[in-house]
Design an enzyme around this catalytic site. Sequence first.
Site, PDB file in Angstrom:
ATOM      1  N   SER A  40      -3.391   1.767  -2.927  1.00  0.00           N
ATOM      2  CA  SER A  40      -3.043   1.729  -1.513  1.00  0.00           C
ATOM      3  C   SER A  40      -3.140   3.094  -0.850  1.00  0.00           C
ATOM      4  O   SER A  40      -3.040   4.140  -1.498  1.00  0.00           O
ATOM      5  CB  SER A  40      -1.609   1.200  -1.358  1.00  0.00           C
ATOM      6  OG  SER A  40      -0.703   2.024  -2.060  1.00  0.00           O
ATOM      7  N   GLN A  46      -1.217   5.693   0.773  1.00  0.00           N
ATOM      8  CA  GLN A  46       0.203   5.917   0.509  1.00  0.00           C
ATOM      9  C   GLN A  46       0.576   7.381   0.652  1.00  0.00           C
ATOM     10  O   GLN A  46      -0.276   8.262   0.767  1.00  0.00           O
ATOM     11  CB  GLN A  46       0.538   5.457  -0.916  1.00  0.00           C
ATOM     12  CG  GLN A  46      -0.247   6.178  -2.007  1.00  0.00           C
ATOM     13  CD  GLN A  46       0.040   5.626  -3.392  1.00  0.00           C
ATOM     14  OE1 GLN A  46       0.733   6.255  -4.183  1.00  0.00           O
ATOM     15  NE2 GLN A  46      -0.500   4.431  -3.688  1.00  0.00           N
ATOM     16  N   HIS A  94       4.221  10.041  -0.640  1.00  0.00           N
ATOM     17  CA  HIS A  94       5.504  10.101  -1.338  1.00  0.00           C
ATOM     18  C   HIS A  94       6.458  10.986  -0.538  1.00  0.00           C
ATOM     19  O   HIS A  94       6.058  12.028  -0.013  1.00  0.00           O
ATOM     20  CB  HIS A  94       5.319  10.665  -2.742  1.00  0.00           C
ATOM     21  CG  HIS A  94       4.279   9.926  -3.532  1.00  0.00           C
ATOM     22  ND1 HIS A  94       4.365   8.577  -3.795  1.00  0.00           N
ATOM     23  CD2 HIS A  94       3.117  10.348  -4.098  1.00  0.00           C
ATOM     24  CE1 HIS A  94       3.309   8.205  -4.500  1.00  0.00           C
ATOM     25  NE2 HIS A  94       2.536   9.257  -4.694  1.00  0.00           N
ATOM     26  N   LYS A 100       8.515  13.122  -4.994  1.00  0.00           N
ATOM     27  CA  LYS A 100       7.509  12.776  -5.985  1.00  0.00           C
ATOM     28  C   LYS A 100       6.209  13.569  -5.777  1.00  0.00           C
ATOM     29  O   LYS A 100       5.144  12.990  -5.551  1.00  0.00           O
ATOM     30  CB  LYS A 100       7.215  11.272  -5.939  1.00  0.00           C
ATOM     31  CG  LYS A 100       6.388  10.757  -7.123  1.00  0.00           C
ATOM     32  CD  LYS A 100       5.966   9.315  -6.879  1.00  0.00           C
ATOM     33  CE  LYS A 100       5.033   8.844  -7.980  1.00  0.00           C
ATOM     34  NZ  LYS A 100       4.424   7.531  -7.683  1.00  0.00           N
ATOM     35  N   GLU A 146       2.943  15.289  -7.181  1.00  0.00           N
ATOM     36  CA  GLU A 146       2.210  14.838  -8.360  1.00  0.00           C
ATOM     37  C   GLU A 146       0.894  15.591  -8.517  1.00  0.00           C
ATOM     38  O   GLU A 146       0.410  16.250  -7.585  1.00  0.00           O
ATOM     39  CB  GLU A 146       1.946  13.333  -8.288  1.00  0.00           C
ATOM     40  CG  GLU A 146       1.100  12.901  -7.103  1.00  0.00           C
ATOM     41  CD  GLU A 146       1.063  11.388  -6.935  1.00  0.00           C
ATOM     42  OE1 GLU A 146       1.968  10.700  -7.457  1.00  0.00           O
ATOM     43  OE2 GLU A 146       0.135  10.896  -6.269  1.00  0.00           O
ATOM     44  N   HIS A 165      -2.790   9.748   0.658  1.00  0.00           N
ATOM     45  CA  HIS A 165      -3.807   9.722  -0.388  1.00  0.00           C
ATOM     46  C   HIS A 165      -3.982   8.306  -0.906  1.00  0.00           C
ATOM     47  O   HIS A 165      -3.152   7.421  -0.646  1.00  0.00           O
ATOM     48  CB  HIS A 165      -3.441  10.658  -1.545  1.00  0.00           C
ATOM     49  CG  HIS A 165      -2.159  10.312  -2.232  1.00  0.00           C
ATOM     50  ND1 HIS A 165      -0.921  10.599  -1.692  1.00  0.00           N
ATOM     51  CD2 HIS A 165      -1.896   9.671  -3.408  1.00  0.00           C
ATOM     52  CE1 HIS A 165       0.035  10.180  -2.501  1.00  0.00           C
ATOM     53  NE2 HIS A 165      -0.527   9.596  -3.552  1.00  0.00           N
ATOM     54  N   ARG A 170       3.687   2.763   1.474  1.00  0.00           N
ATOM     55  CA  ARG A 170       2.318   2.248   1.612  1.00  0.00           C
ATOM     56  C   ARG A 170       2.047   1.813   3.048  1.00  0.00           C
ATOM     57  O   ARG A 170       2.956   1.383   3.759  1.00  0.00           O
ATOM     58  CB  ARG A 170       2.106   1.059   0.672  1.00  0.00           C
ATOM     59  CG  ARG A 170       2.339   1.366  -0.800  1.00  0.00           C
ATOM     60  CD  ARG A 170       2.186   0.120  -1.665  1.00  0.00           C
ATOM     61  NE  ARG A 170       2.398   0.416  -3.081  1.00  0.00           N
ATOM     62  CZ  ARG A 170       3.579   0.399  -3.682  1.00  0.00           C
ATOM     63  NH1 ARG A 170       4.661   0.095  -2.982  1.00  0.00           N
ATOM     64  NH2 ARG A 170       3.692   0.695  -4.955  1.00  0.00           N
ATOM     65  N   LYS A 190       0.950  -5.444  -1.020  1.00  0.00           N
ATOM     66  CA  LYS A 190       2.374  -5.152  -1.154  1.00  0.00           C
ATOM     67  C   LYS A 190       2.981  -4.801   0.209  1.00  0.00           C
ATOM     68  O   LYS A 190       2.295  -4.681   1.221  1.00  0.00           O
ATOM     69  CB  LYS A 190       2.591  -3.995  -2.138  1.00  0.00           C
ATOM     70  CG  LYS A 190       2.172  -4.311  -3.566  1.00  0.00           C
ATOM     71  CD  LYS A 190       2.444  -3.120  -4.481  1.00  0.00           C
ATOM     72  CE  LYS A 190       2.062  -3.403  -5.921  1.00  0.00           C
ATOM     73  NZ  LYS A 190       2.309  -2.246  -6.809  1.00  0.00           N
TER      74      LYS A 190
END
Length: 440
Positions: free
Chosen positions: A127, A129, A131, A154, A156, A294, A313, A319
């Site tokens: 998706s 999205q 964080h 989050k 990453e 991203h 998302r 979802k």
Amino acid sequence: MGGLGLLLPADRDHDPELQPCSPPRGVLRLRGAVQHYEWGGRGDASLVARLAGETAEGCPCAELWMGTHPAAPSSLASDDGGGGDEVSLREWLARSPAALLGRAVAARWGGDLPFLFKVLSVAQPLSIQAHPDRDLARALHALRPATYRDANHKPEMAVAVTEFRALCGFVTIQELKDVLRTVPEVRMLVSKEDAAKLMTAKEHDGGTGVRSYLQSAFTKLMATSKEGVSEAISKLKSRLDGESKTRSFTEKEQLILSLEQKYPGDVGVLSAFFFNYVKLSPGEALYIGANEPHAYLSGECVECMATSDNVIRAGLTPKYKDVQTLCSMLTYKQMFPEILRGVSVQPYVTRYTPPFDEFEVDRYLLPQGESVTMSPVPGPSIFLVMTGEGEIQADGMPGEGKAKEGDVFFVPPRTEVKLHASGPGRLQLYRAGVNSRFFC
């Protein structure tokens, strides 16, 4: 994957951090947890399935988690203190966090492992999205705990194992002008006022003014009705079909058409025009901070992040979509993301260091017959054997532990580890640990 192997340093009885009731502080074999998301690869085509020994299952194997997040914690077969029952790594660390994590790590992160280590096998696009940062994560968790299951941020980093493609961050103002000029289907969904402001913005303006114009334009696009999105995509496909007779498609146009086949009528298809299209070669890495948009598109990677599963998302997914939150939280920075190629820290070892305290990642590529030693570090590490065979020997350990594809090891602080490649090919391992700069 391997079961429990407890490889004890010979001098554990003399460690001042260990209390009499502390669990043994040796190297542990872990069992990771597989997530079977629909976008994952299947069978032998999935690296996650191969590492987890699930190639015959037939279900998608998307992610292998190695860490303590309660959604899918790693486990060890605890014959010491667990009565033979399976014990999660989270439970194990809670028995003696200062000894098993190091005092500084235990104090900073509440006695928990600060990073979550993963392998991803991306067969279909994920998706659009982002964080959240810590403040937003706490607020979202309090408001909708069923959707946002923890209160942590989050950040990453993904290290490509194969060719890896992603969308990441907003394109530059010049590239955005090209989109507005050449893609009428996007321009029709952005207000004339916002389009005019963006078209007259200068490359060096880049401040709050341009960001506010971009935010307004992007928000209007993402809030377009389903009917409006479907109409725009239909017009886009019709136009490109006609133009295909006289010219070749750009890489971004090819991507857009590919996304439309997988997610017809999804606003994420059109939003991809706003994002940088990133292609990583094996050994290259990409890090993503809080509040940055991203979407991973294809390929396999090792991923490390702060211990969180918070995802907001807004497209390319069936979802729950939280479009308003995503559009309001983004930084709207316009630049191509930094690509990390790692720094050699010793022969056969490359380190990837993102600007986050929680984690760093090392890649080990040992030719047959070669050895390398990881000097003791103040924090915990998790090792994953990606390919090959060899031995792992802990500091002061009388014997050696076999290491093969799919094996996962937890290494406590201040433990020297020697790795030796003994198989017919290279031994490839990845290590996740607390960022070295945290201890400086």
